[in-house]
Design an enzyme around this catalytic site. Structure first.
Site, mmCIF file in Angstrom:
data_model
loop_
_atom_site.group_PDB
_atom_site.id
_atom_site.type_symbol
_atom_site.label_atom_id
_atom_site.label_comp_id
_atom_site.label_asym_id
_atom_site.label_seq_id
_atom_site.Cartn_x
_atom_site.Cartn_y
_atom_site.Cartn_z
ATOM 1 N N SER A 298 4.013 -10.369 11.147
ATOM 2 C CA SER A 298 3.779 -8.998 10.711
ATOM 3 C C SER A 298 2.412 -8.916 10.049
ATOM 4 C CB SER A 298 4.858 -8.594 9.699
ATOM 5 O OG SER A 298 4.466 -7.463 8.957
ATOM 6 N N ASP B 77 8.987 -1.676 13.425
ATOM 7 C CA ASP B 77 9.055 -3.131 13.297
ATOM 8 C C ASP B 77 9.840 -3.559 12.062
ATOM 9 O OD1 ASP B 77 7.428 -3.051 15.503
ATOM 10 O OD2 ASP B 77 6.111 -4.650 14.806
ATOM 11 N N CYS C 272 3.412 1.737 6.666
ATOM 12 C CA CYS C 272 3.515 0.978 5.416
ATOM 13 C C CYS C 272 2.164 0.860 4.710
ATOM 14 C CB CYS C 272 4.121 -0.385 5.688
ATOM 15 S SG CYS C 272 5.789 -0.255 6.378
ATOM 16 N N CYS D 88 2.603 3.826 14.427
ATOM 17 C CA CYS D 88 2.981 2.443 14.111
ATOM 18 C C CYS D 88 2.504 1.421 15.137
ATOM 19 C CB CYS D 88 4.481 2.368 13.880
ATOM 20 S SG CYS D 88 4.960 3.200 12.330
ATOM 21 N N ASP D 89 2.861 0.186 14.848
ATOM 22 C CA ASP D 89 2.218 -1.017 15.369
ATOM 23 C C ASP D 89 1.908 -1.020 16.862
ATOM 24 O OD1 ASP D 89 3.285 -1.396 12.845
ATOM 25 O OD2 ASP D 89 3.660 -3.507 13.141
ATOM 26 N N LYS D 90 2.929 -0.906 17.701
ATOM 27 C CA LYS D 90 2.725 -1.049 19.147
ATOM 28 C C LYS D 90 2.449 0.281 19.818
ATOM 29 C CE LYS D 90 3.914 -5.048 17.884
ATOM 30 N NZ LYS D 90 4.285 -4.620 16.540
#
EC number: 4.2.1.9
Length: 550
Positions: free
Chosen positions: A466, A78, A191, A119-121
């Protein structure tokens, strides 16, 4: 075993021959087939190290009498996709990943899965795909990145997004910004704050799908490799026991995870992903209303970036998710986990908690939960704010709207000095269908913070944010503009009324005026007319339903 459909009997002679061409033996085919779902890629720091974890997981599978088969999914960063057209693909990639896991596991007859996302998704996408199969699976999240350091001060990715705003107003020089750029992202991992990737890892552990301490064990820690190996061994036991995900993911398990989310002040994106995961079990099993209801039950107990001073390494050293569960144990309902112990047994087993990082319920960071669902004539179906990262003076704010029909227009206005104290920035046509893809608004929110306006300017959008966004950023406005939501009717100068304590958001207009304006808009014209995003735009549900494909 499910894999018997692939490997057993004379009729499966051709199937076995193809497996032997891959190097598998007759002995391998007598064992449970375990899919190792890796998302390694050389373009995402959160995934750069996952080959090591997949190898460890395979060793664990072999050691406990299973046969591992590794395959990959895509994984979008992202941060790299941020601020341009690439971000339109981030949320939609969740559905591609879910489809890929479902397709590969069903096609090859796997008996169980080890999911290795970071990570995110990728985390929710893998879980969604695995849930469609309802076969045993365990999740090994890749782990957070350590913060970087420059001149005695810690930095991470969001420091750079906000640094752009600081540079624009002369707070730092270009040379200083370059020095931070070179040190902020220290290496492998997601992150370093409680952003979306780490929020989802924490909730995955709270759901009971990862081994204890998995979420907060950092990417470069050897303990992460040991957890991957142990998870590989554990999945073989789960297959033999036939421990299915629906045995673990009860309504109570989801509510436990939401309570952890609200108490930590996780990313607003969790209000998309948790309902989407639950939707694979039953339509509307978990909704935005559950977040709203449960937000009255817990306070905000951890001050973690972006809303506080601590990093994920501090949360880990304070006791991790087991310690959070321990602090919340009066609210937590007992459920099964992949560990073999129940969630409350894990909570009770905690030997150490640093209460400076994970506060006691009676001495919280904030009395209100870290996330808040707002409703009103501007968002009849709801919208979301990370109140734990908002300055208290902005809990209640009335201001004139400055309206932009895309993120790009808004960024130009912000960096061009067109936003003043008191304004409410409205970014619309960035929703799941209208965007399409529901881009994250990290660039505008970070610019606002970097310019020192986060205690005087609010931002609302039918897009999303975010996990690194902070300040009065209200997203997921539903219905979205493309669906004829009220946000489409707002004009420059309209007064927006925000009250985060009372959970209200309204535009100061008569209903007749809103209806008249909406009637003049006409039918929304899709921005993209071919390819995946064109199909996605036609099929995706609203944000309050998790932005899942219909």
């Amino acid at each position: 075993m499910i894999s018997d459909n692939v490997k057993k009997g004379v009729i499966r002679t051709p199937n076995r021959a193809l497996l032997k061409a891959c190097g598998y033996t007759d002995e391998d085919m007598e064992k449970p087939f375990i899919g190792i779902v890796n998302s390694f890629t050389e373009v995402v720091p959160g995934h750069i190290h996952l080959r090591t974890l997949s190898e460890a997981a395979k060793h664990g599978v072999y050691a406990n009498g299973g046969t591992p088969f590794e395959f990959n999914t895509i994984g979008i960063c992202d941060g790299i996709a941020m601020g341009h057209e690439g971000m339109k693909y981030s949320l939609p990639s969740r559905e591609i990943i879910a489809d890929a896991v479902e397709s590969m596991a069903r096609a090859h007859g796997f008996d169980g899965l080890v999911l290795i996302p970071t990570c995110d998704k990728i985390v929710p996408g893998m879980i969604m795909g695995a849930l469609r199969l309802n076969i045993p699976f365990i999740v090994v999240t890749g782990g957070p990145m350590l913060p970087g350091e420059f001149q005695g001060k810690k930095y991470e990715l969001i420091s750079l997004f906000e640094g752009v705003g600081e540079y624009q107003v002369g707070k730092i020089t270009e040379e200083e910004l370059k020095c931070i750029e070179d040190c902020a992202c220290s290496g492998a991992g997601s992150c370093a704050g409680l952003y979306t990737a780490n929020s989802m890892a924490c909730l995955t552990e709270a759901l009971g799908l990862s081994l204890p301490m998995c979420a907060t064990t950092h990417a470069v820690d050897a303990q992460k490799v040991r957890l991957a190996k142990k998870s590989g061994s554990k999945i073989v036991d789960m297959v033999k026991e036939d421990l299915k995900p629906t045995d673990i993911l009860t309504k109570e398990a989801f509510e436990n995870a939401i309570l952890v989310d609200l108490a930590l002040g996780g990313s607003t994106n969790t209000t998309l992903h948790i309902p989407a995961i639950a939707n694979e079990i039953e339509n509307k099993f978990i909704t935005l209303d559950d977040f709203d209801r449960l937000s009255d039950e817990v306070p905000h107990i951890a001050s973690i970036k972006p809303g506080g001073e601590h990093y994920m390494i501090d949360l880990h050293n304070a006791g991790g998710i087991p310690a959070v569960l321990n602090v919340l144990k009066e609210k937590i309902r007992d459920t099964k986990t992949v560990d073999g112990r129940s969630i409350l047994e894990i909570a009770e087993s905690v030997k150490y908690i640093n209460y400076d990082v994970i506060r006691k319920v009676e001495a919280p960071v904030h009395e209100t939960a870290g996330l808040r669902v707002l409703k009103g004539n501007l968002a009849p179906n709801g919208c979301v704010v990370k109140i734990g990262a908002v300055h208290p003076k902005m809990y209640k704010h009335d201001g004139p709207a400055k309206v932009y029909n895309s993120e790009d227009e808004a960024i130009s206005a912000i960096l061009g000095g067109k936003i003043v104290e008191g304004d409410v920035i409205v970014i619309r046509y960035e929703g799941p269908s209208g965007g399409p893809g529901m881009r994250e608004m990290l660039s505008p929110t970070s610019a606002i913070c970097g310019m020192g306006l986060d205690d005087s300017v609010a931002l609302i959008t039918d897009g999303r944010f975010s996990g690194g966004s902070r300040g009065p950023c209200i997203g997921h406005v539903s219905p979205e503009a493309a669906a004829g939501g009220v946000i489409a009717a707002i004009e420059n100068g309209d007064i927006i009324k925000i009250d985060m304590i009372e959970k209200e958001i309204n535009v100061d207009l008569d209903e007749s005026v809103i209806k008249e304006r909406l009637s003049k808009l006409g039918e929304f014209e899709p921005k993209i007319k071919k390819g995946y995003l064109s199909r996605y735009s036609k099929l995706v549900s609203s944000a309050d339903e998790g932005a899942v494909l219909k």
